[in-house]
Design an enzyme around this catalytic site. Structure first.
Site, mmCIF file in Angstrom:
data_model
loop_
_atom_site.group_PDB
_atom_site.id
_atom_site.type_symbol
_atom_site.label_atom_id
_atom_site.label_comp_id
_atom_site.label_asym_id
_atom_site.label_seq_id
_atom_site.Cartn_x
_atom_site.Cartn_y
_atom_site.Cartn_z
ATOM 1 N N HIS A 1 -4.879 -5.453 4.861
ATOM 2 C CA HIS A 1 -5.314 -7.235 4.644
ATOM 3 C C HIS A 1 -6.455 -6.710 6.851
ATOM 4 O O HIS A 1 -7.120 -7.585 6.004
ATOM 5 C CB HIS A 1 -4.208 -7.911 4.597
ATOM 6 N N HIS B 1 0.723 -5.882 5.121
ATOM 7 C CA HIS B 1 -0.234 -7.011 6.198
ATOM 8 C C HIS B 1 -1.143 -6.351 6.801
ATOM 9 O O HIS B 1 -2.965 -7.003 7.062
ATOM 10 C CB HIS B 1 0.427 -7.505 7.182
ATOM 11 N N GLU C 1 4.808 -4.534 6.503
ATOM 12 C CA GLU C 1 4.119 -4.673 7.385
ATOM 13 C C GLU C 1 2.929 -3.778 6.984
ATOM 14 O O GLU C 1 1.463 -4.089 7.914
ATOM 15 C CB GLU C 1 4.846 -4.173 8.805
#
Length: 673
Positions: free
Chosen positions: A470, A467, A464
């Site tokens: 990102h 992510h 996670e």
């Protein structure tokens, strides 16, 4: 804008009561409609700036409000929020159709689109124009009026059904309790699990030990509890969520969703829902996805069958089990792993105190990308357990706001996810930075122990966090191309690649320290973590592939003749089946990824991205896991670029070539040396 006039313009959670979201969102829909109408009816000739760019920045407050609301509906819901969601979802669906089916607006966009070769647009502007044009053309802008109305009805119905699906799964997850009053039935369970179960029972004013279907309770029970009957009871409850023939049963909803998605695709001129979805993915077609899944299946099946035979023999030899059942898998796998590697999660957990693992993820991000995380307490949160950080780069420049929310509680759905409360974008020369959150469900601290993670939870946190990076490191002009706004089968690359650091000695030594002694995790454990990384990998791979195949069986075919959800599911699972069927269970009725989340026709993307991440990480292994040059390239061509370019082009700029699928098979130990 007053609502978001807060420190760092963060989400004003405390300013908005649950019942206020509906009226606020209605107001913002009206405000955004005015902005859209002004664009659609402008008298000036349509240009990229006055049409495409103007549309991109319309509805800022609406986007921010809805991201707050829907994360609350997942992480901190209640009856009021659920009731509002039932009204808000169809309203938003109707509103998005109002935009996409607005003929005047589409004509202006089409005019710009058809003259794009003469406009001298940057690659990012070209991508935005393509995305906006396809957003209209792929969603009914070219349909006659009667079909547009049918599309509106379908979309409204789908938005309600997926919400209802999620509510039913949550209700069934939270209504089940296994209360143990005989201490003998706790045999095999780790001390921390027993203590947590005792605390849970006390919190609900019950005598004994309470187990639920929340992962931190369910997983250790299935892995360690020696009482096979109780494992069976818990397993069947977990596998039969929303499959009880009552008002929370999702079978009809599954059939309706699959059929409506198919009808929608047909209306738009596509063969199936998967054909519609995959046109805007790296994979492009259902044939490519099915070939990809089946090729991997062919490679993994011999290893999986061999592992299953070994597990069956081990269970028979150990406890005289004649037929291995689903509720035996985790239990005997763990026992066999302990025997083969002398390693179990209970030995590892003391080295993975939650706070240390979080700091370890931060330290890895610091070494790779120069990021620094400072905990702050002066911004709004939706629950006291949410922690907030100000993120800066090596020069001290503000990068992002980061939220974490780590423990299960009533009103929070199972699983782990990343969400964005504010996208990154550049407007009038100012780089407006993002607000990113990750939500997980890890074991709570108890009176005697901090929150200690299993190794699987450590990799979940890093996933996670990948992510989140990102989202946080996005550096694009337009919000709809920023961060994780990429092709769905590319979005798992940054998350899955981060998991690799959890297996590396140089990374583990940064954070894997005993919570009592501060001793660094022993080298032999690190070696065993690496050795055991491919343990049961064949069966794990088959399991993931089975979910991808089930997804495609609902969305890559004409589902109108499907009448029985379980029969259909069993047929989809046939090629990957290991354990005997359990007629009491059905996965589709709680397969939230594809019936509530955004993974319909996209579940394959986990495996697809694994090919990318295995290939990408081989470059780090080759040059050094904290190699600045490789990290800079990954930041430049993957993390910061969002959806501004074709993902395969970005990947090739980072890696120098297309990904080699053998990298995944090598890492998984499925390639014959």
């Amino acid at each position: 804008m007053s609502l978001f006039e807060t420190k760092f313009n963060t989400a004003p959670f405390s300013k908005i009561k649950a019942e206020d979201y509906l009226p606020l969102i209605k107001t913002e829909i009206e405000n955004t409609k005015k902005e859209i109408d002004a664009i659609a009816t402008a008298s000036e000739k349509p240009t990229f700036e006055n049409t495409v760019e103007a549309l991109e920045y319309a509805g800022y407050n609406l986007d921010r409000l809805t991201s707050m609301f829907f994360n609350l509906n997942s992480a901190e819901t209640n009856d009021t929020i659920q009731k509002q969601a039932q009204e808000i979802s169809p309203l938003l669906s109707e509103f998005s159709n109002d935009i996409r089916l607005n003929e005047q607006l589409f004509e202006r966009i089409k005019t710009v689109y058809e003259s794009k070769d003469n406009l001298d647009l940057s690659p990012e502007q070209t991508m935005l124009l393509d995305k906006k044009y396809k957003g209209f053309s792929r969603n009914g802008a070219n349909l006659p009026e009667d079909k547009k109305n049918t599309l509106r009805d379908i979309d409204k119905e789908l938005s309600k059904l997926s919400l209802q699906f999620g509510e039913n799964v949550l209700a069934d997850t939270q209504s089940f309790e296994l209360l143990i009053t005989n201490e003998e039935d706790l045999k095999g369970l780790p001390e921390g699990t027993v203590e947590a179960a005792k605390n849970l029972a006390e919190a609900k004013e019950k005598e004994g030990w309470l187990f639920t279907l929340d992962y931190p309770s369910y997983v250790p029970f299935m892995t360690y509890a020696e009482n096979r009957e109780l494992r069976k009871q818990l397993s069947l409850a977990f596998g039969s969520k929303a499959f009880h023939g009552d008002d929370k049963d999702n079978r009809e909803i599954v059939l309706k969703i699959a059929k409506l998605r198919y009808q929608r695709a047909q209306l738009l001129g596509y063969q199936t829902h998967a054909h519609f979805v995959l046109e805007e993915r790296m994979a492009k077609t259902p044939e490519t996805v099915n070939n990809f899944l089946n090729e991997l299946l062919e490679k993994a099946l011999p290893a999986a069958k061999d592992e299953f035979t070994k597990l069956t023999d081990f269970a028979k030899k150990t406890d005289g089990i004649d037929t291995l059942q689903k509720w035996d898998g985790a239990f005997y796998s763990e026992k066999l792993k302990q025997q083969l590697f002398n390693l179990d999660d209970e030995k590892l957990k003391p080295y993975f105190k939650l706070e240390n693992v979080v700091n370890g993820a931060f330290e890895v991000a610091h070494k790779l990308y120069g990021l620094q995380f400072e905990q702050i307490t002066d911004i709004d949160v939706y629950h006291e357990e949410v922690t907030t950080y100000k993120v800066t780069d090596a020069e001290g420049t503000f990068v992002a706001i980061f939220y974490t929310d780590f423990h299960p509680r009533p009103g929070k759905r199972n699983g782990a996810w990343m969400t964005s409360y504010k996208s990154q974008y550049i407007e009038n020369g100012e780089n407006s930075r993002p607000h990113i959150s990750i939500v997980c469900n890890f074991t709570r601290p108890t009176a005697t122990k901090p929150s200690l993670l299993t190794f699987n939870e450590v990799t979940t946190l890093f996933h996670e966090f990948g992510h989140a990076l990102h989202g946080m490191l996005a550096n694009t002009t337009y919000p709809s191309l920023s961060g994780t706004s990429v092709y769905w089968d590319f979005v798992e690359l940054p998350s899955q690649v981060m998991e690799n650091w959890c297996f590396e000695k140089d990374a583990l030594e940064l954070f894997a320290k005993h919570y009592e002694t501060n001793e660094v995790i022993p080298m032999e454990y690190v070696e065993k973590i690496k050795e055991s990384a491919t343990f049961m990998e064949g069966m794990q791979t088959i399991r993931q592939l089975s979910f991808g195949l089930l997804d495609m069986s609902w969305h890559g075919v004409n589902p109108l003749d499907i009448t029985d959800v379980q029969t259909h599911e069993n047929a989809a699972f046939e090629s990957t089946k290991m354990y005997p069927d359990t007629p009491e269970t059905c996965m589709s009725t709680s397969f939230s990824h594809i019936f509530q989340g955004g993974y319909s026709s996209g579940y394959y993307s986990y495996k697809w991205a694994e090919v990318l991440d295995a290939d990408a990480f081989e470059l780090f292994l080759e040059k050094g896991i904290f190699n600045k040059e490789v990290a800079d390239k990954f930041l430049t061509f993957v993390l910061s670029k969002g959806g501004t370019e074709n993902p395969m082009d970005l990947y090739k700029k980072f890696r120098g070539s297309e990904p080699n699928p053998e990298a995944l098979l090598r890492r998984a130990g499925l390639l014959k040396k």
